[in-house]
Design an enzyme around this catalytic site. Structure first.
Site, mmCIF file in Angstrom:
data_model
loop_
_atom_site.group_PDB
_atom_site.id
_atom_site.type_symbol
_atom_site.label_atom_id
_atom_site.label_comp_id
_atom_site.label_asym_id
_atom_site.label_seq_id
_atom_site.Cartn_x
_atom_site.Cartn_y
_atom_site.Cartn_z
ATOM 1 N N HIS A 1 0.858 -1.188 0.000
ATOM 2 C CA HIS A 1 0.000 0.000 0.000
ATOM 3 C C HIS A 1 0.893 1.238 0.000
ATOM 4 C CE1 HIS A 1 -2.185 3.224 2.334
ATOM 5 N NE2 HIS A 1 -3.065 2.968 1.393
ATOM 6 N N HIS B 1 1.533 11.189 -2.174
ATOM 7 C CA HIS B 1 0.294 10.993 -1.423
ATOM 8 C C HIS B 1 -0.432 12.324 -1.419
ATOM 9 C CE1 HIS B 1 -1.737 9.123 2.360
ATOM 10 N NE2 HIS B 1 -2.362 8.836 1.254
#
Length: 591
Positions: free
Chosen positions: A124, A170
């Site tokens: 992830h 991110h």
């Protein structure tokens, strides 16, 4: 030097002296049983391998090979002319040539079934070097993950600051970006160093059509012939890992569906404004308390949208003009159909796809839709990812996903902790190739359309008996004052099972005071109702009366691949790196 000082130094040195490890009584008894006049011959060792180590196919040549490997330790006087003495036998049992899993990693599962029939080693936010808010983005953690056998790499792709190229970062946080092209080149270089089986790149896409076209060109030119592109728009069934050896696969939401889902979500949010959206209610979203996220450059919409909800949709309405070159790259289509969770879990006989749920969404869903999830994963891929409040890159219990058939239980590989140890343990199976065949009961449907339910308590299929004899190696791998400044450590071991709820348990040995080489000699039994999903957890800690107990090592092993008999079990540190010397001597028996 004063007399008092001399006494302190003398006492300090005496108390930290460590004796050489000695065979425990059980090993001495075993040696007596399988030797004659203090010597274990090739014939004796061969019989021991078959009867105690349960190596039914062991030959006398195998026994001779063990003896020959020990003879190379010429500095040790541990042989008689015709075979091994007790010390040599003990060295063999406690040596690297006697591990708890197969010493030579071999892929032994059937690899010709559809990809949906396997648990897949999944990362992830694979580009993050640390936490989810302000760590650097880099190709280094991607390389490390691939070197450890991870087969699914996640990249969040965004326009760069000039809007003329593509970065990986991110979104909505202060993470420093890395160029997509750098990540792609590293993936190509390291994809198959640990395993020949396919690598999947899951993309969380926040791009305009012109940048999607740029990505298509970048991916095609960088990956070339190793890129797998399906001949049809949607796959009717997934190919097998065997047929996809040394291929890289792209998985994301196709552009058109990406936009439609975003527009639908906006309508729902508008209609539910002020009373909690239907989307949140259906999916069980968990949004972090933003006041607790110091220096966070994000707001609630960041966490409720593109940041931590996987392939949630970007704000760019121009995706009506999708890039056809980009669509052609997508071999595994992802997305959440309209209509809530029940609709998302419907199985289409004419095509397969990938669905993503957060850990919280899965936990909320299994109570009502557990059977639907298992049926869905028999043909389709389900990816589970950490909930948004795990800003420290921690992880969750992977067994909930695995026991419901979820193939892609996505973990933050740069973190550490017990959850990640379970992930390491699961993918030590099947030669460490990153693909573990799911048990048949997760792939079958009964005559009344019933499927496996991990919450149902079943009778025990087998019982695993574990004996913890002793441990050694801390004196060499740790500073001598690491555990206690003035005395040797007080070690205890924890042993247990991670699996379905009925099988999950932890037990512990007594604490042995002041001993670098603890000898516990304790037995534990674990009845297993679903041994196929069971992982053996092993930890060692040092008891501390006034503070938190010190960590002394851990490992996690798939029960389905445990070698029976007396085995040397190497331990690992918090991050999963193997210690040079620390190991336990244990015995495993199925009774």
């Amino acid at each position: 030097m004063s007399k008092q000082t001399y006494r302190v130094c003398f006492c300090f040195r005496r108390r930290f002296h460590v004796a050489a490890s000695e065979a425990p009584d059980a090993v001495k008894s075993m040696f007596d049983q399988y030797s004659e006049n203090g010597t274990m011959t090739v014939d004796h060792l061969h019989r021991f391998l078959i009867e105690v180590q349960k190596e039914d196919k062991a030959s006398k040549e195998d026994a001779q090979a063990i003896i020959d490997s020990l003879r190379e330790l010429k500095h040790l006087n541990i042989f008689h002319r015709r075979g091994l003495n007790l010390e040599a036998f003990f060295k063999y049992l406690f040596g690297d040539i006697n591990p708890p899993l197969s010493p030579t990693p071999v892929v032994h599962h059937d690899m010709t079934a559809p990809v949906s029939h396997y648990f897949i080693y999944t990362g992830h936010n694979s580009y993050l070097t640390g936490n989810q808010l302000n760590s650097d983005c880099s190709d280094v953690p991607i390389i490390r993950a691939l070197q450890k056998g991870v087969r699914v790499i996640e990249l969040d792709i965004w326009p760069n600051s000039k809007k003329d190229n593509v970065d990986v970062l991110h979104g909505g946080t202060m993470t420093a970006p890395v160029e997509l092209i750098k990540c792609l080149r590293s993936i190509k270089e390291y994809a198959f160093v640990a395993s020949e089986y396919p690598v999947v790149i899951t993309l969380e896409d926040h791009l305009t059509p012109d940048l999607q076209a740029k990505v298509a060109e970048m991916v095609t030119q960088t990956l070339g012939e190793i890129l797998f592109t399906p001949g049809s728009e949607c796959l009717k069934e997934f190919p097998s890992p065997e047929s996809l050896k040394r291929r890289i696969i792209i998985s994301t939401k196709p552009p058109k569906e990406y936009l439609e889902a975003k527009e639908e979500k906006e309508k729902e949010n508008d209609s539910q404004r002020g009373k909690g959206s239907a989307d949140e209610e259906a999916w069980g979203k968990e949004v972090p308390n933003l006041k607790s996220l110091n220096n966070s450059a994000c707001d609630k919409d960041d966490f409720d949208g593109g940041v931590d909800n996987d392939e949630e949709d970007s704000d760019d309405k121009s995706q009506h003009n999708e890039a056809p070159e980009y669509r052609k790259l997508i071999a595994i289509h992802a997305g959440k159909p309209k209509g809530g969770l029940k609709e998302c879990l419907k199985v289409d006989p004419d095509k397969v796809r990938r669905l993503s749920l957060s850990e919280q969404q899965l936990e909320n869903a299994v109570g009502t839709y557990g059977n639907d999830i298992v049926r869905f994963t028999q043909r389709n891929l389900l990816r589970i990812y950490p909930k948004g409040i795990r800003v420290d890159s921690s992880n969750y219990n992977p067994l909930i996903g695995w026991s419901h058939g979820a193939q892609m239980v996505a973990f933050n590989m740069q973190g550490y902790g017990r959850s990640l140890w379970l992930m390491h343990g699961m993918f030590r199976a099947n030669g460490g190739c990153g693909y573990v065949k799911k048990p048949n009961f997760l792939l079958q449907t009964g005559p009344h359309n019933e499927v496996f339910d991990p919450k149902v308590k079943l009778p025990a299929k087998k019982t695993l008996k574990v004996t913890v004899y002793m441990g050694e190696g801390w004196y060499y791998d740790f500073p001598h004052t690491h555990f206690d400044a003035y005395s040797p450590p007080d070690f205890y071991a924890r042993v247990g099972i991670a699996g379905v709820p009925a099988d999950t348990v932890m037990k512990k040995t007594k604490t042995l005071e002041d001993n670098w080489i603890p000898s516990w000699n304790e037995e534990f039994e674990f009845p297993l109702s679903v041994p196929e999903l069971a992982l053996l957890r092993i930890e060692v800690h040092e008891y501390d009366m006034s503070e938190k107990d010190d960590f002394g090592g851990q490992t996690c092993l798939p029960v389905s691949e445990l070698k029976q008999g007396i085995r040397a079990v190497p331990l690992h540190d918090h991050k999963g790196e193997r210690y040079k010397s620390v190991k336990l001597l244990m015995r495993f028996e199925f009774i």
